[in-house]
Design an enzyme around this catalytic site. Structure first.
Site, mmCIF file in Angstrom:
data_model
loop_
_atom_site.group_PDB
_atom_site.id
_atom_site.type_symbol
_atom_site.label_atom_id
_atom_site.label_comp_id
_atom_site.label_asym_id
_atom_site.label_seq_id
_atom_site.Cartn_x
_atom_site.Cartn_y
_atom_site.Cartn_z
ATOM 1 N N LYS A 51 0.840 -1.205 0.000
ATOM 2 C CA LYS A 51 0.000 0.000 0.000
ATOM 3 C C LYS A 51 0.875 1.255 0.000
ATOM 4 O O LYS A 51 0.589 2.222 -0.706
ATOM 5 C CB LYS A 51 -0.954 -0.027 1.207
ATOM 6 N N GLN A 95 -4.877 -1.495 9.234
ATOM 7 C CA GLN A 95 -4.771 -2.836 8.642
ATOM 8 C C GLN A 95 -5.378 -3.878 9.586
ATOM 9 O O GLN A 95 -5.092 -3.898 10.781
ATOM 10 C CB GLN A 95 -3.288 -3.161 8.357
ATOM 11 N N ASP A 118 -11.183 2.628 3.483
ATOM 12 C CA ASP A 118 -11.497 1.201 3.316
ATOM 13 C C ASP A 118 -13.000 0.992 3.113
ATOM 14 O O ASP A 118 -13.426 -0.096 2.716
ATOM 15 C CB ASP A 118 -11.100 0.414 4.577
HETATM 16 N N1 GUN Z 1 -7.110 -6.942 5.821
HETATM 17 C C1 GUN Z 1 -7.437 -7.706 4.751
HETATM 18 N N2 GUN Z 1 -7.939 -6.946 3.768
HETATM 19 C C2 GUN Z 1 -7.925 -5.686 4.212
HETATM 20 C C3 GUN Z 1 -8.319 -4.439 3.635
HETATM 21 O O1 GUN Z 1 -8.803 -4.339 2.505
HETATM 22 N N3 GUN Z 1 -8.132 -3.350 4.425
HETATM 23 C C4 GUN Z 1 -7.634 -3.427 5.673
HETATM 24 N N4 GUN Z 1 -7.510 -2.298 6.379
HETATM 25 N N5 GUN Z 1 -7.264 -4.565 6.235
HETATM 26 C C5 GUN Z 1 -7.416 -5.676 5.504
#
Ligand code: GUN
Length: 284
Positions: A51, A95, A118
């Site tokens: 990311k 996350q 998100d």
């Molecule tokens: N953990 C697994 N997929 C995601 C996601 O798309 N965003 C976040 N913040 N955590 C995750």
């Protein structure tokens, strides 16, 4: 079978986000994403690094907050409050999963919906359900882009989503519904799963089990989207779909890695740019 190249399609989405970021920069707006990781889950570390890399590609400034595994919920909530109040931060990404002592729901609820890139906050989930939303659910929106890339229209098609998580299954079903698909959500209690899947023109697997979708569950020529990210004992990454066998039946299939994963991140970039625009009163 035609392979759907998520790497290539995500690059195009990121190029667009980069162009928008450059335009915002000319208007004096610097786009910034705060990325929060708690503990040292190796998969989460890889996702967070990817990311941050995507942010760098798009000209988005990323701020990483890496907290120790023993962080308390109060400490994390205090950080979220600080980032909520920080005018320079446009998006907040915490996350998941979080360590056991922290309630994920309370943390998600604490993020200002305007910064929830998100789209996990109940306000944003509700907006997605209504069909009038600012932030795209990252993984489902990425899957829609991949389906669109095949040229197969979703309208009127039988769409089957395996998995009912808040992050993927449920919002995925909503997006397919908004595109006029006829949608069935399957899960661990579903009876006659193979039969239902075999009717799908578009099949989305978000189960979290390696090789769960076998060739007998797939209709000849179907579009198959594999959301799975399973780490095998030998360290290899593999999806929810038995790739070798299903590739002989499906019309289109996403690989793992290089399918849905990069699309999730590309959508996150789009959302972060959108957040910056909204917060600065800039229209599309
Ligand atoms: N953990 C697994 N997929 C995601 C996601 O798309 N965003 C976040 N913040 N955590 C995750």
């Amino acid at each position: 079978m035609q392979l759907i190249d998520g790497k290539q399609i995500s690059a195009q989405v990121k190029e667009r986000a980069a162009a928008e970021t450059a335009k915002l920069s000319e208007q004096g707006v610097a786009v910034c994403l705060a990325v929060v990781i708690v503990g040292d889950d190796p998969a989460s570390r890889i996702y967070v690094n990817n990311k941050k890399k995507a942010c760098a590609f798009c000209g988005i400034r990323s701020e990483e907050y890496a907290l120790p595994a023993e962080t308390t919920e109060e400490e994390l909530l205090a950080l979220v409050e600080k980032l909520n109040a920080d005018q320079a931060v446009n998006g907040i990404l915490v996350q998941l999963p979080l360590p056991r002592q922290i309630n994920e729901e309370r943390v998600i609820a604490a993020i200002r919906p305007e910064k929830d890139v998100d789209a996990f906050h109940a306000v944003n989930v509700g907006k997605i359900m209504i069909g009038n939303y600012d932030f795209l659910p990252c993984t489902p929106a990425g899957c829609i882009e991949l389906i669109d890339s095949t040229g197969v229209s979703i309208e009127g098609k039988r769409c089957v989503v395996i998995g009912r998580s808040n992050i993927v299954g449920k919002p995925m079903a909503m997006l397919l519904l908004h595109r006029n698909g006829t949608v069935t959500i399957c899960h661990s209690r579903t009876k006659n799963l193979s039969e239902i899947c075999r009717e799908a023109d578009i099949l989305v697997a978000a189960v979290g089990k390696a090789n769960f979708v076998t060739a007998d569950m797939v209709k000849e020529g179907a579009v198959v989207i594999d959301v799975g990210m399973n780490r095998l004992d030998n360290g290899k990454l593999c999806g929810d779909v038995d790739f070798e066998a299903v590739s002989k039946v499906a019309g289109y299939l996403t690989p793992v890695p290089g399918g849905v994963g990069p699309m999730t991140i590309a959508t996150l970039m789009q959302n972060t740019v959108k957040a910056a625009k909204i917060q600065n009163g800039i229209k599309d």
